[in-house]
Design a protein around this motif. Structure first.
Motif, mmCIF file in Angstrom:
data_model
loop_
_atom_site.group_PDB
_atom_site.id
_atom_site.type_symbol
_atom_site.label_atom_id
_atom_site.label_comp_id
_atom_site.label_asym_id
_atom_site.label_seq_id
_atom_site.Cartn_x
_atom_site.Cartn_y
_atom_site.Cartn_z
ATOM 1 N N ARG A 233 1.334 -8.844 -2.664
ATOM 2 C CA ARG A 233 2.518 -7.084 -3.912
ATOM 3 C C ARG A 233 2.118 -6.345 -2.082
ATOM 4 N N SER B 111 6.615 -4.219 0.696
ATOM 5 C CA SER B 111 6.887 -2.852 1.381
ATOM 6 C C SER B 111 7.454 -2.945 3.183
ATOM 7 N N TRP C 188 11.205 -14.239 -1.188
ATOM 8 C CA TRP C 188 12.391 -12.896 -0.779
ATOM 9 C C TRP C 188 13.384 -13.859 -0.834
ATOM 10 N N ALA D 158 15.979 -4.406 -2.987
ATOM 11 C CA ALA D 158 15.097 -3.237 -3.660
ATOM 12 C C ALA D 158 14.879 -3.866 -4.798
ATOM 13 N N LYS D 159 15.747 -4.533 -5.074
ATOM 14 C CA LYS D 159 15.945 -5.613 -6.552
ATOM 15 C C LYS D 159 14.602 -6.569 -6.236
ATOM 16 N N SER E 96 11.661 -7.148 -4.301
ATOM 17 C CA SER E 96 10.481 -6.187 -4.330
ATOM 18 C C SER E 96 10.508 -5.797 -5.455
ATOM 19 N N GLU E 97 11.293 -4.989 -6.470
ATOM 20 C CA GLU E 97 11.007 -4.958 -7.856
ATOM 21 C C GLU E 97 10.442 -6.577 -8.287
ATOM 22 N N THR E 98 11.302 -7.654 -8.363
ATOM 23 C CA THR E 98 10.918 -8.661 -9.445
ATOM 24 C C THR E 98 10.001 -9.580 -8.771
ATOM 25 N N ASP F 11 7.162 -7.788 -7.070
ATOM 26 C CA ASP F 11 6.367 -7.391 -7.551
ATOM 27 C C ASP F 11 5.701 -7.503 -9.059
ATOM 28 N N LYS F 12 6.524 -7.225 -9.598
ATOM 29 C CA LYS F 12 6.595 -7.662 -11.027
ATOM 30 C C LYS F 12 6.288 -9.701 -11.378
#
Length: 231
Positions: free
Chosen positions: A129, A133, A172, A183-184, A186-188, A190-191
């Motif tokens: 995780r 970033s 990725w 951004a999407k 990274s969000e996906t 991470d979840k």
């Protein structure tokens, strides 16, 4: 129904000390301990199988080594969490002791190994995780080994970190090729990583016992998964 599977299902029934309840978000480490009922159930299975139906595969040191191998495969078949030092420690302490643990109805070793697995999983998840970033350089020519089943266990955390860096980079890239925005992505991811850890943290002592019992079953009759995961 297969005789071995029938015996294991009976054992799981014997080991269930209380009715099934809704699982909490995270199971406390203090609750990841064996119950007397589980010890009795494992001993019952060994006596039933080795004395009545599988006498050619007795519960001895050789079987103990095979159970340990199968248990490690069940927890970390891809070899992406445990270190070689973890495996060496398990082999030194438990390779010829799991048969005795079953006979003595003392399954503490099963849970001690599982707790190390959980610790390593949390470490890898935190690392994965944190990478999100930082971004990735896709101009670098490097090879990612996806299938690690036949790979040796990692000898250091740095070696595991490198594998996970490539693993996250590959995840990725796959989303980037699907036209997702950074951004999407990274969000996906991470979840995804957080959800996987949460699912494992919800596993309780009965799940751990079931995994171990299945490792025993596969040591007797390989290549057959008798008890599916409860999670």
């Amino acid at each position: 129904m297969n005789l071995l599977k029938s015996a294991l299902l009976v054992a799981l029934g014997l080991a269930a000390a209380m009715p099934a309840i809704t699982k909490p978000k995270t199971v406390s480490l203090a609750d990841l301990t064996p119950t007397p009922e589980q010890g009795e159930a494992a001993d019952w299975v060994s006596k039933y199988l080795t004395r009545l139906h599988y006498a050619s595969k007795p519960l001895d040191d050789a079987m103990s080594r095979e159970i340990l191998k199968r248990y490690m495969e069940a927890l970390d078949g891809e070899k992406v969490f445990f270190l070689q030092s973890d495996i060496a420690d398990f082999e030194q302490r438990y390779a010829t002791e799991l048969d005795n643990a079953i006979e003595r109805r003392k399954l503490d070793a099963v849970y001690e190994m599982y707790k190390v697995y959980l610790q390593r999983l949390r470490e890898r998840t935190d690392y994965a995780r944190a990478l999100l970033s930082k971004g990735f350089d896709f101009g670098v020519d490097e090879e990612y080994v996806y299938d690690r089943e036949d790979a040796p266990w990692a000898t250091s955390k740095d070696e595991l970190n490198e594998h996970w860096r490539q693993r996250v980079k590959n995840d990725w890239l796959r989303l980037k090729l699907a036209k997702r925005e950074d951004a999407k992505i990274s969000e996906t991811l991470d979840k995804r990583y957080a959800d996987y850890l949460t699912r494992v943290e919800q596993l309780d002592r009965q799940d751990v016992f079931q995994t171990f019992l299945n490792a025993y079953a596969m040591s007797i009759e390989p290549h057959t998964n008798y008890l599916g995961a409860r999670a």
